[in-house]
Design an enzyme around this catalytic site. Structure first.
Site, PDB file in Angstrom:
ATOM      1  N   LYS A 198      35.010  63.491  62.864  1.00 10.17           N
ATOM      2  CA  LYS A 198      35.620  63.868  64.139  1.00 10.17           C
ATOM      3  C   LYS A 198      36.847  64.744  63.880  1.00 10.17           C
ATOM      4  O   LYS A 198      37.016  65.794  64.495  1.00 10.17           O
ATOM      5  CB  LYS A 198      36.001  62.603  64.912  1.00 10.17           C
ATOM      6  N   GLU A 204      38.266  60.555  52.519  1.00  7.82           N
ATOM      7  CA  GLU A 204      37.005  60.247  51.841  1.00  7.82           C
ATOM      8  C   GLU A 204      35.972  61.340  52.077  1.00  7.82           C
ATOM      9  O   GLU A 204      35.280  61.795  51.160  1.00  7.82           O
ATOM     10  CB  GLU A 204      36.449  58.912  52.365  1.00  7.82           C
ATOM     11  N   GLY A 259      35.537  57.696  67.647  1.00  8.65           N
ATOM     12  CA  GLY A 259      34.719  57.738  66.429  1.00  8.65           C
ATOM     13  C   GLY A 259      33.616  56.696  66.431  1.00  8.65           C
ATOM     14  O   GLY A 259      32.451  56.992  66.151  1.00  8.65           O
ATOM     15  N   ARG A 260      33.958  55.451  66.772  1.00 17.77           N
ATOM     16  CA  ARG A 260      32.960  54.375  66.707  1.00 17.77           C
ATOM     17  C   ARG A 260      31.992  54.392  67.882  1.00 17.77           C
ATOM     18  O   ARG A 260      31.076  53.570  67.943  1.00 17.77           O
ATOM     19  CB  ARG A 260      33.653  53.015  66.570  1.00 17.77           C
ATOM     20  N   GLU A 345      37.359  47.067  65.119  1.00 15.93           N
ATOM     21  CA  GLU A 345      38.294  48.193  65.247  1.00 15.93           C
ATOM     22  C   GLU A 345      38.711  48.338  66.715  1.00 15.93           C
ATOM     23  O   GLU A 345      39.822  48.780  67.010  1.00 15.93           O
ATOM     24  CB  GLU A 345      37.661  49.499  64.730  1.00 15.93           C
ATOM     25  N   HIS A 376      18.933  31.861  53.444  1.00  9.98           N
ATOM     26  CA  HIS A 376      18.963  31.408  52.052  1.00  9.98           C
ATOM     27  C   HIS A 376      20.317  31.685  51.408  1.00  9.98           C
ATOM     28  O   HIS A 376      20.437  31.687  50.184  1.00  9.98           O
ATOM     29  CB  HIS A 376      17.830  32.078  51.268  1.00  9.98           C
ATOM     30  N   LYS A 514      46.546  54.284  55.175  1.00  9.45           N
ATOM     31  CA  LYS A 514      46.304  55.708  54.843  1.00  9.45           C
ATOM     32  C   LYS A 514      47.605  56.342  54.377  1.00  9.45           C
ATOM     33  O   LYS A 514      47.642  57.078  53.382  1.00  9.45           O
ATOM     34  CB  LYS A 514      45.801  56.471  56.069  1.00  9.45           C
TER      35      LYS A 514
HETATM   36  O1  F6P Z   1      39.880  55.073  59.682  1.00 15.98           O
HETATM   37  C1  F6P Z   1      39.380  54.853  60.930  1.00 15.98           C
HETATM   38  C2  F6P Z   1      38.681  56.052  61.520  1.00 15.98           C
HETATM   39  O2  F6P Z   1      39.572  56.857  62.175  1.00 15.98           O
HETATM   40  C3  F6P Z   1      37.565  55.598  62.443  1.00 15.98           C
HETATM   41  O3  F6P Z   1      37.997  55.287  63.700  1.00 15.98           O
HETATM   42  C4  F6P Z   1      36.630  56.747  62.371  1.00 15.98           C
HETATM   43  O4  F6P Z   1      35.369  56.396  62.827  1.00 15.98           O
HETATM   44  C5  F6P Z   1      36.677  57.052  60.893  1.00 15.98           C
HETATM   45  O5  F6P Z   1      38.020  56.826  60.535  1.00 15.98           O
HETATM   46  C6  F6P Z   1      36.247  58.431  60.499  1.00 15.98           C
HETATM   47  O6  F6P Z   1      37.024  59.418  61.093  1.00 15.98           O
HETATM   48  P1  F6P Z   1      36.544  60.913  61.159  1.00 15.98           P
HETATM   49  O7  F6P Z   1      35.282  60.965  61.917  1.00 15.98           O
HETATM   50  O8  F6P Z   1      37.650  61.662  61.825  1.00 15.98           O
HETATM   51  O9  F6P Z   1      36.344  61.393  59.735  1.00 15.98           O
END
Ligand code: F6P
Length: 545
Positions: A198, A204, A259-260, A345, A376, A514
């Protein structure tokens, strides 16, 4: 909206009294004996899902009090404000309109923008799915959190609907041990990378995207640069940053998509590539049907509302701290992980909309594994542990196996499916029924120690029972049914969040880690531990180099 905090409403006080006088000692076994209609009365039909909520520690009186609580907390007004596109995420000054992403043309705010991107994306999807022409055989989605978990959950769930010539891979972790095994088997000429973010700033995702680009350029040789445009695509609200990265095929979305909650936007691209344009539209339609159910059905028969209210009943009155999700379908193996982000979240908050500390608990821990595997592993604790943990079973009536399999294999699979469903039912039955010490005494336990007295062994083999569960039944896993299921979960967490009076749509809790990570990163190069606490300093020294 001038709405009282939930614990200051008359309904909350009545619920407290109801809990003290009837709820605490409510016994499911007695309830079923006394109320022959209980299963019917406490079952709810919603699009694509029938939910049996009768094995929960509640009755119609509890339900009606919870519905009153919802009304006194302005649930319907809050819901309608969200659906209209009002700013219901005040800490980020944003509307919350994932429902607009799956509404038919003209039926929700921002319809023109939404359908322009959707049409363009689905047209492009069909070009890539023409694998003889596109040459693409592998799709690698690089994203994390909401830019990963939805597609990663849905692609295996829709196994029966997948394009046979495409394989899907998901890379999320900044740990290179995630991406390396994925790249190992791939040929860059046949690979499409989706950089899904987003913000297009997430550490990452950017690290993995850069690594993928290096790998691609190395593999392609001199013509690599010119080919990036055909092999990298971005799904983001930050089109500029994607273009600075060198990606020119971009499908955008908007800040009012959390995002979620972004599975329905361009973030759903891997799903669209996997199942095709028509099936993707069918998934959106399934979600939209659930949106309408949520918006239009009286709360007494409104599935997301009732589940969200049960969550409040369990969390704030019974004091249960977690809920376990047990999908009895291997295709839903990533559903618990998806729900962890969606629910924790969203509702893992400790202040109300005005920033005032809350005196009551919010999000439970959500966790689980597919059945029968969980049986199990940790079901022991669900049956005999010291905590009561409500369980949510998801049962799917029909399989979606390949109909081209031989008759003998089909027969074997039908038999396995019956076993799966019997296990699912047996677990909710066992949780509720339990087993008395008297019954255990009457049994011969083949592995029981002869050195112990019969009563001692029987006590170990006693189950308290009266453990609550819900069972959601779906006919099949299809794009439409999964759309409805996921939309149902989105609305359910909105309901509990609205009752608690929190902002379910921000996630400030992820920021501190972060920021500290960014401060620690240069110390790994220099070894400087000045000003760090003793533990962090010692660990840094041990871990570097
Ligand atoms: O770290 C949390 C977050 O902001 C989530 O809410 C989001 O889904 C995820 O990181 C990834 O964010 P982005 O889509 O901006 O890379």
């Amino acid at each position: 909206m001038n709405i009282p905090r939930c614990d200051q409403t008359p309904a909350w006080s009545e619920l407290k009294h109801h809990y003290d006088t009837q709820g605490r000692d409510f016994d499911l076994r007695t309830a079923f004996q006394q109320q022959p209609q209980r299963a019917a009365e406490l079952s709810v039909a919603a699009p694509e899902i029938v939910a049996d909520l009768s094995k929960n520690r509640w009755d119609l009186a509890t339900r009606d009090l919870l519905v009153r609580l919802a009304r006194e907390c302005g649930l319907e007004a809050r819901r309608d404000a969200m659906l209209r596109g009002e700013v219901v995420n005040p800490t980020e000054g944003r509307a919350v309109l994932h429902t607009a992403l799956r509404a038919p043309r003209g039926a929700a705010p921002f319809s023109d923008e939404v359908h322009e991107v959707l049409d363009r994306l689905l047209q492009w999807v069909e070009q890539v799915r023409d694998t003889a022409r596109s040459g693409i055989r592998h799709v690698v989605n690089i994203g994390i959190g909401g830019s990963d978990l939805g597609p990663q959950m849905l692609v295996p769930a829709l196994d029966a609907h997948l394009h046979e010539g495409l394989q899907f891979h998901f890379v999320s972790n900044v740990d290179g041990h995630d991406i390396v095994p994925v790249l190992r088997g791939l040929d860059p000429r046949e690979t499409l990378f989706i950089v899904a973010s987003k913000t297009f700033t997430t550490q990452e995702t950017m690290a993995n995207a850069n690594l993928a680009r290096t790998w691609f350029l190395e593999g392609m040789g001199p013509q690599g640069e010119a080919e990036i445009g055909r092999h990298f695509v971005a799904t983001t609200t930050n089109v500029q940053a994607a273009s600075a990265f060198g990606i020119h095929t971009t499908f955008g979305f908007w800040d009012w998509v959390g995002g979620r909650f972004s599975l329905w936007s361009a973030i759903g691209l891997p799903v669209a590539l996997a199942i095709g344009a028509d099936a993707f539209r069918s998934m959106l339609a399934g979600a939209h049907a659930m949106d309408r159910h949520f918006a239009e059905t009286p709360l007494e028969r409104n599935l997301p509302a009732l589940l969200g209210l049960l969550d409040v009943w369990y969390r704030n009155f019974h004091g249960y701290t977690s809920r376990s999700v047990a999908p009895y379908h291997q295709g839903l193996r990533r559903l618990p992980a998806y729900l962890q982000q969606l629910e924790m979240e969203s509702n893992g908050k400790q202040v109300d909309l005005d920033g005032q500390p809350l005196p009551y608990a919010t999000s439970p821990v959500v966790w689980g594994e597919p059945g029968t595997n969980g049986q199990h592993a940790y079901f022991q604790m669900l049956h005999q542990g010291s905590d009561v943990i409500p369980v949510e079973f998801i049962a799917v009536r029909h399989t979606s196996h390949d109909t081209r399999l031989s008759p003998a294999l089909q027969a074997g699979l039908a038999d396995q499916h019956t076993k799966l469903l019997a296990n699912c039912l047996a677990q909710s039955q066992a949780l509720m029924q339990g087993k008395s010490t008297e019954s255990a005494l009457l049994e011969q336990a083949p592995t029981a120690s002869k050195a112990l007295g019969a009563l001692t062994v029987a006590r170990h083999r006693t189950f308290p029972g009266n453990r609550p569960s819900s069972t959601l039944v779906m006919d099949r896993l299809t794009p439409a049914s999964l759309g409805a299921l996921i939309a149902m979960y989105e609305h359910r967490i909105f309901v509990s969040g609205a009752i608690w009076g929190i902002n379910s749509f921000d996630q400030w809790g992820v920021e501190l880690g972060k920021a500290l990570c960014n401060q620690l990163l240069p110390r790994f190069a220099t070894g400087d531990t000045t000003g760090l606490d003793g533990s962090t300093a010692a660990l840094l020294t041990r871990l570097r180099g």
